[in-house]
Design a protein around this motif. Structure first.
Motif, PDB file in Angstrom:
ATOM      1  N   UNK A  96       0.832  -1.201   0.000  1.00 42.76           N
ATOM      2  CA  UNK A  96       0.000   0.000   0.000  1.00 42.76           C
ATOM      3  C   UNK A  96       0.872   1.259   0.000  1.00 42.76           C
ATOM      4  N   UNK A  97       1.962   1.243   0.767  1.00 43.25           N
ATOM      5  CA  UNK A  97       2.859   2.397   0.820  1.00 43.25           C
ATOM      6  C   UNK A  97       3.499   2.643  -0.544  1.00 43.25           C
ATOM      7  N   UNK A  98       3.894   1.568  -1.217  1.00 48.82           N
ATOM      8  CA  UNK A  98       4.527   1.709  -2.528  1.00 48.82           C
ATOM      9  C   UNK A  98       3.594   2.374  -3.534  1.00 48.82           C
ATOM     10  N   UNK A  99       2.305   2.108  -3.414  1.00 54.09           N
ATOM     11  CA  UNK A  99       1.340   2.733  -4.309  1.00 54.09           C
ATOM     12  C   UNK A  99       1.333   4.248  -4.159  1.00 54.09           C
ATOM     13  N   UNK A 100       1.755   4.735  -2.988  1.00 58.01           N
ATOM     14  CA  UNK A 100       1.781   6.178  -2.721  1.00 58.01           C
ATOM     15  C   UNK A 100       3.201   6.743  -2.772  1.00 58.01           C
ATOM     16  N   UNK A 101       4.141   5.974  -3.323  1.00 62.71           N
ATOM     17  CA  UNK A 101       5.506   6.459  -3.417  1.00 62.71           C
ATOM     18  C   UNK A 101       6.230   6.497  -2.087  1.00 62.71           C
ATOM     19  N   UNK A 102       5.775   5.692  -1.130  1.00 63.83           N
ATOM     20  CA  UNK A 102       6.393   5.654   0.191  1.00 63.83           C
ATOM     21  C   UNK A 102       7.129   4.333   0.390  1.00 63.83           C
ATOM     22  N   UNK A 103       8.061   4.333   1.340  1.00 62.38           N
ATOM     23  CA  UNK A 103       8.810   3.128   1.676  1.00 62.38           C
ATOM     24  C   UNK A 103       8.547   2.757   3.130  1.00 62.38           C
ATOM     25  N   UNK A 104       8.783   1.492   3.444  1.00 60.72           N
ATOM     26  CA  UNK A 104       8.672   1.016   4.824  1.00 60.72           C
ATOM     27  C   UNK A 104      10.062   0.581   5.285  1.00 60.72           C
ATOM     28  N   UNK A 105      10.500   1.130   6.391  1.00 62.16           N
ATOM     29  CA  UNK A 105      11.785   0.774   6.978  1.00 62.16           C
ATOM     30  C   UNK A 105      11.535  -0.072   8.222  1.00 62.16           C
ATOM     31  N   UNK A 106      12.035  -1.295   8.218  1.00 68.66           N
ATOM     32  CA  UNK A 106      11.887  -2.181   9.365  1.00 68.66           C
ATOM     33  C   UNK A 106      13.100  -2.060  10.273  1.00 68.66           C
ATOM     34  N   UNK A 107      12.849  -2.010  11.572  1.00 65.93           N
ATOM     35  CA  UNK A 107      13.950  -1.971  12.527  1.00 65.93           C
ATOM     36  C   UNK A 107      13.605  -2.863  13.707  1.00 65.93           C
ATOM     37  N   UNK A 108      14.596  -3.214  14.486  1.00 67.35           N
ATOM     38  CA  UNK A 108      14.392  -4.092  15.627  1.00 67.35           C
ATOM     39  C   UNK A 108      14.630  -3.327  16.921  1.00 67.35           C
ATOM     40  N   UNK A 109      14.067  -3.844  18.001  1.00 68.08           N
ATOM     41  CA  UNK A 109      14.256  -3.264  19.332  1.00 68.08           C
ATOM     42  C   UNK A 109      14.005  -4.355  20.356  1.00 68.08           C
ATOM     43  N   UNK A 110      14.735  -4.299  21.452  1.00 67.32           N
ATOM     44  CA  UNK A 110      14.635  -5.354  22.474  1.00 67.32           C
ATOM     45  C   UNK A 110      13.353  -5.253  23.279  1.00 67.32           C
ATOM     46  N   UNK A 111      12.895  -4.019  23.506  1.00 68.69           N
ATOM     47  CA  UNK A 111      11.718  -3.782  24.325  1.00 68.69           C
ATOM     48  C   UNK A 111      11.180  -2.396  23.989  1.00 68.69           C
ATOM     49  N   UNK A 112      10.021  -1.992  24.584  1.00 69.78           N
ATOM     50  CA  UNK A 112       9.452  -0.678  24.256  1.00 69.78           C
ATOM     51  C   UNK A 112      10.394   0.491  24.495  1.00 69.78           C
ATOM     52  N   UNK A 113      11.180   0.464  25.559  1.00 68.09           N
ATOM     53  CA  UNK A 113      12.104   1.574  25.830  1.00 68.09           C
ATOM     54  C   UNK A 113      13.214   1.626  24.783  1.00 68.09           C
ATOM     55  N   UNK A 310      -4.105  -2.549   7.044  1.00 65.66           N
ATOM     56  CA  UNK A 310      -2.980  -1.850   6.419  1.00 65.66           C
ATOM     57  C   UNK A 310      -3.460  -0.663   5.590  1.00 65.66           C
ATOM     58  N   UNK A 311      -4.539  -0.847   4.841  1.00 62.39           N
ATOM     59  CA  UNK A 311      -5.073   0.245   4.028  1.00 62.39           C
ATOM     60  C   UNK A 311      -5.562   1.389   4.911  1.00 62.39           C
ATOM     61  N   UNK A 312      -6.270   1.064   5.974  1.00 61.27           N
ATOM     62  CA  UNK A 312      -6.773   2.101   6.870  1.00 61.27           C
ATOM     63  C   UNK A 312      -5.625   2.826   7.562  1.00 61.27           C
ATOM     64  N   UNK A 313      -4.578   2.099   7.921  1.00 62.03           N
ATOM     65  CA  UNK A 313      -3.417   2.718   8.564  1.00 62.03           C
ATOM     66  C   UNK A 313      -2.778   3.749   7.649  1.00 62.03           C
ATOM     67  N   UNK A 314      -2.583   3.399   6.378  1.00 62.92           N
ATOM     68  CA  UNK A 314      -1.998   4.346   5.429  1.00 62.92           C
ATOM     69  C   UNK A 314      -2.928   5.523   5.190  1.00 62.92           C
ATOM     70  N   UNK A 315      -4.234   5.264   5.148  1.00 65.29           N
ATOM     71  CA  UNK A 315      -5.190   6.355   4.956  1.00 65.29           C
ATOM     72  C   UNK A 315      -5.086   7.374   6.086  1.00 65.29           C
ATOM     73  N   UNK A 316      -4.955   6.893   7.312  1.00 70.88           N
ATOM     74  CA  UNK A 316      -4.853   7.805   8.444  1.00 70.88           C
ATOM     75  C   UNK A 316      -3.539   8.579   8.414  1.00 70.88           C
ATOM     76  N   UNK A 317      -2.463   7.938   7.973  1.00 72.03           N
ATOM     77  CA  UNK A 317      -1.178   8.629   7.887  1.00 72.03           C
ATOM     78  C   UNK A 317      -1.190   9.702   6.798  1.00 72.03           C
ATOM     79  N   UNK A 318      -1.857   9.393   5.679  1.00 72.59           N
ATOM     80  CA  UNK A 318      -1.837  10.306   4.547  1.00 72.59           C
ATOM     81  C   UNK A 318      -2.882  11.407   4.658  1.00 72.59           C
ATOM     82  N   UNK A 319      -3.986  11.105   5.326  1.00 72.44           N
ATOM     83  CA  UNK A 319      -5.079  12.083   5.465  1.00 72.44           C
ATOM     84  C   UNK A 319      -5.412  12.212   6.946  1.00 72.44           C
ATOM     85  N   UNK A 320      -4.791  13.168   7.585  1.00 68.94           N
ATOM     86  CA  UNK A 320      -4.912  13.261   9.032  1.00 68.94           C
ATOM     87  C   UNK A 320      -6.302  13.689   9.476  1.00 68.94           C
ATOM     88  N   UNK A 321      -7.018  14.454   8.664  1.00 75.68           N
ATOM     89  CA  UNK A 321      -8.375  14.840   9.055  1.00 75.68           C
ATOM     90  C   UNK A 321      -8.375  15.877  10.153  1.00 75.68           C
TER      91      UNK A 321
END
Length: 347
Positions: A96-113, A310-321
């Motif tokens: 979905x991000x690629x359709x809007x010219x966006x990329x997804x960067x994956x990263x790792x973390x041990x815990x929330x902090x 996933x579609x709704x997530x991108x919609x909210x990011x792209x159109x904040x309202x």
């Protein structure tokens, strides 16, 4: 054999010469076109098209502090069953991000902090513009930090323990209460009376909601007294072997008084697999997440519409309202929150 040099790519200087303007004017057309006179902007755009000029992504990021990139933590997977849901979500989000010219960067973390530390690093380096959070929990430190940092983000999962209608906390989620309630009703309608619930022991918004869907439905049908209901409300960590042990213990306990397990509804397909390994096909077992394992074994399960999430997530990011608080979070008219309905898959 002499090497063949690749043709030189056009630069901003080439565009400026072609259009008869300065380099700064070309930069303004690329980054802040509204400040350029229409006739000049049109001339620059024609030069860009004629030369097939493409702005260098890294240089543009340094100039504008925008990367067109969404950061998502790659959650550690305790087992390959439940992890299938996140895999589906990440695939759908990336497409979905690629359709809007966006990329997804994956990263790792041990815990929330540690994830918060990664947020800071990625934002400081202008590596991402926004984040998608997964695995939300009560008192989640990630959302509070992102709000203080005024960072753009959307959560896959409600902000448990916070105001779900808060317009600053945008989220998309699946109604786990509805999904488990529907599964429980189907088992009761099929003639089951003693429907066991197999869920997680730790206090989590997701687990509590799914358990409540079972309990509310059982109470509404009045098939078991409250004490009997507590007896078949089981908790166990999300592991197949532990689920098998717990179901085996309950079956043996009930057998001492001539009772049996009529059906089992579970908080995950991992737990459903554990129950199935003990009960076989003699007792209906319903899982949650509709993973490939459930499909392969012919287990009924609650399907989450991950692609819609996933579609709704991108919609909210792209159109904040609008930022105004909404009275009905999750409704179709809600610009900040989406609560999607799951679907029971009977096999």
């Amino acid at each position: 054999m002499p090497s063949v040099e690749s043709p030189r790519l056009p630069t901003v200087v080439d565009v400026a010469k072609e259009a008869g303007v300065s380099r700064q004017t070309v930069s303004n057309v690329l980054n802040t076109p509204d400040i350029v006179a229409p006739a000049t902007r049109s001339r620059v755009e024609q030069a860009i098209a004629s030369l097939a000029y493409r702005p260098h992504a890294s240089a543009r990021r340094l100039r504008t502090r925008k990367s067109s990139t969404i950061g998502v933590r790659l959650d550690p997977v305790a087992n390959g069953i439940s992890g299938a849901v996140l895999d589906r979500f990440l695939h759908a989000l990336t497409e979905r991000a690629d359709e809007h010219g966006l990329r997804v960067l994956l990263f790792t973390a041990k815990d929330p902090l540690d994830e918060v530390a990664q947020f800071r690093r990625l934002l400081d380096g202008a590596d991402v513009d926004s984040f998608v959070l997964t695995s939300t929990s009560y008192d989640d430190p990630r959302t509070d930090w992102l709000l203080r940092a005024e960072a753009d983000f959307v959560s896959f999962g409600r902000p448990w323990g916070s105001d779900v209608a808060d317009p600053a906390r945008r989220w998309v989620d699946v109604d786990g209460h509805q999904g488990v309630a529907e599964a429980t009703r189907a088992l009761l309608d099929g003639g089951a009376r003693r429907v066991v619930f197999l869920g997680w022991p730790s206090a989590s918004g997701i687990g509590t909601e799914r358990r409540q869907g079972w309990r509310d439905t059982m109470l509404a049908h009045g098939v078991l007294a409250p004490a009997e209901l507590d007896e078949v409300d089981l908790t166990v960590d999300d592991q197949v072997s532990l689920a098998s042990d717990r179901i085996g213990e309950l079956a043996a306990h009930l057998a001492e008084t001539g009772r049996t397990i009529d059906a089992v509804v579970c908080a995950s397909d991992s737990l459903a697999l554990g129950a199935f390994m003990v009960l076989g096909r003699s007792v209906p077992v319903v899982g949650y997440d509709d993973t490939p394992v459930a499909a392969a074994l012919g287990l009924s399960s609650v399907h989450q519409p991950v692609e819609e999430v996933a579609h709704a997530t991108l919609d909210l990011l792209l159109h904040q309202g609008p930022a105004a608080r909404v009275a009905s979070p999750g409704s179709a008219a809600d610009p900040r929150h989406r609560l999607l309905a799951p679907r029971l898959v009977l096999r």
